[in-house]
Design a protein around this motif. Sequence first.
Motif, PDB file in Angstrom:
ATOM      1  N   ARG A   1      -1.461  13.430  -7.654  1.00  0.00           N
ATOM      2  CA  ARG A   1      -2.113  12.307  -8.347  1.00  0.00           C
ATOM      3  C   ARG A   1      -1.714  12.274  -9.820  1.00  0.00           C
ATOM      4  O   ARG A   1      -1.464  11.211 -10.382  1.00  0.00           O
TER       5      ARG A   1
ATOM      6  N   TRP B   1       0.866  -1.182   0.000  1.00  0.00           N
ATOM      7  CA  TRP B   1       0.000   0.000   0.000  1.00  0.00           C
ATOM      8  C   TRP B   1       0.897   1.223   0.000  1.00  0.00           C
ATOM      9  O   TRP B   1       1.826   1.309   0.804  1.00  0.00           O
ATOM     10  N   ARG B   2       0.630   2.154  -0.886  1.00  0.00           N
ATOM     11  CA  ARG B   2       1.471   3.346  -1.007  1.00  0.00           C
ATOM     12  C   ARG B   2       0.657   4.565  -0.574  1.00  0.00           C
ATOM     13  O   ARG B   2      -0.484   4.738  -1.011  1.00  0.00           O
TER      14      ARG B   2
ATOM     15  N   LEU C   1       5.461   8.607 -11.677  1.00  0.00           N
ATOM     16  CA  LEU C   1       6.077   7.954 -10.525  1.00  0.00           C
ATOM     17  C   LEU C   1       5.654   6.495 -10.331  1.00  0.00           C
ATOM     18  O   LEU C   1       6.446   5.677  -9.873  1.00  0.00           O
ATOM     19  N   GLU C   2       4.425   6.186 -10.707  1.00  0.00           N
ATOM     20  CA  GLU C   2       3.970   4.816 -10.450  1.00  0.00           C
ATOM     21  C   GLU C   2       4.848   3.809 -11.197  1.00  0.00           C
ATOM     22  O   GLU C   2       5.210   2.761 -10.652  1.00  0.00           O
ATOM     23  N   ALA C   3       5.203   4.131 -12.442  1.00  0.00           N
ATOM     24  CA  ALA C   3       6.041   3.209 -13.213  1.00  0.00           C
ATOM     25  C   ALA C   3       7.388   3.001 -12.530  1.00  0.00           C
ATOM     26  O   ALA C   3       7.940   1.892 -12.527  1.00  0.00           O
ATOM     27  N   LYS C   4       7.905   4.061 -11.923  1.00  0.00           N
ATOM     28  CA  LYS C   4       9.190   3.925 -11.220  1.00  0.00           C
ATOM     29  C   LYS C   4       9.041   3.025  -9.993  1.00  0.00           C
ATOM     30  O   LYS C   4       9.949   2.265  -9.661  1.00  0.00           O
ATOM     31  N   HIS C   5       7.897   3.127  -9.323  1.00  0.00           N
ATOM     32  CA  HIS C   5       7.681   2.245  -8.177  1.00  0.00           C
ATOM     33  C   HIS C   5       7.630   0.796  -8.594  1.00  0.00           C
ATOM     34  O   HIS C   5       8.162  -0.080  -7.912  1.00  0.00           O
ATOM     35  N   TRP C   6       6.991   0.544  -9.733  1.00  0.00           N
ATOM     36  CA  TRP C   6       6.933  -0.835 -10.203  1.00  0.00           C
ATOM     37  C   TRP C   6       8.322  -1.344 -10.535  1.00  0.00           C
ATOM     38  O   TRP C   6       8.629  -2.514 -10.309  1.00  0.00           O
TER      39      TRP C   6
ATOM     40  N   TYR D   1       1.913  11.140 -10.019  1.00  0.00           N
ATOM     41  CA  TYR D   1       2.028   9.728  -9.688  1.00  0.00           C
ATOM     42  C   TYR D   1       1.594   8.865 -10.866  1.00  0.00           C
ATOM     43  O   TYR D   1       2.283   7.923 -11.252  1.00  0.00           O
ATOM     44  N   ARG D   2       0.446   9.223 -11.448  1.00  0.00           N
ATOM     45  CA  ARG D   2      -0.076   8.393 -12.540  1.00  0.00           C
ATOM     46  C   ARG D   2       0.774   8.486 -13.787  1.00  0.00           C
ATOM     47  O   ARG D   2       0.904   7.517 -14.531  1.00  0.00           O
TER      48      ARG D   2
END
Length: 177
Positions: A112, A98-99, A119-124, A115-116
């Motif tokens: 948001r 959970w982030r 950043l989300e791709a970097k987290h993955w 992130y969308r």
Amino acid sequence: MDNVLDPMHGAFLHRDSHSMFGGDTSARFRIRETDRGFFFEKTDQVGVNFDWVEYVRGSMDFVDTEIPYAQDAGPGGVFGIVGMATPIDATNSAIFHWRTRRVQGWEREVWRFLYRTRLEAKHWTVLEQDREVLEALAGDADAEEHLYQHDLGVSRIRRIYRADARAQAAVPAGSVS
Ligand SMILES: [Fe+2]
């Protein structure tokens, strides 16, 4: 759980990744007890990298940590991650992360959007690095390893789970509904 209980891995495995390039590659750690588990934390670095993790034993065990973000990650405070692992069978587990980030008003919309889109791709990417290492580990990898001071948290949860396993194995089959 081993992976997250070792905050130092961020400075090695994720060194070239998003938000984890800073910070020392060696640190002194301590265990700090709480009423719901314990913190495993650096004694000489706070707010730079992946500097602490809290292990919580509740209705479900989970780990909690915060990753400090640079200004180019947009508005908001530290980025929180709550991790949970659910063993399914001998070779599979379901892993949940959970982030969280506390941001209000228009800044929340900026966050948001960032992130969308970025950043989300970097987290993955970071999570995939963890997954690749964990999947490549031999089943008996914990039999011939040399734990050191950074692994105090890992040793601790292994003792906890070993005790759990013994207690569960001691219950006669069929006696639990
Ligand atoms: Fe990681």
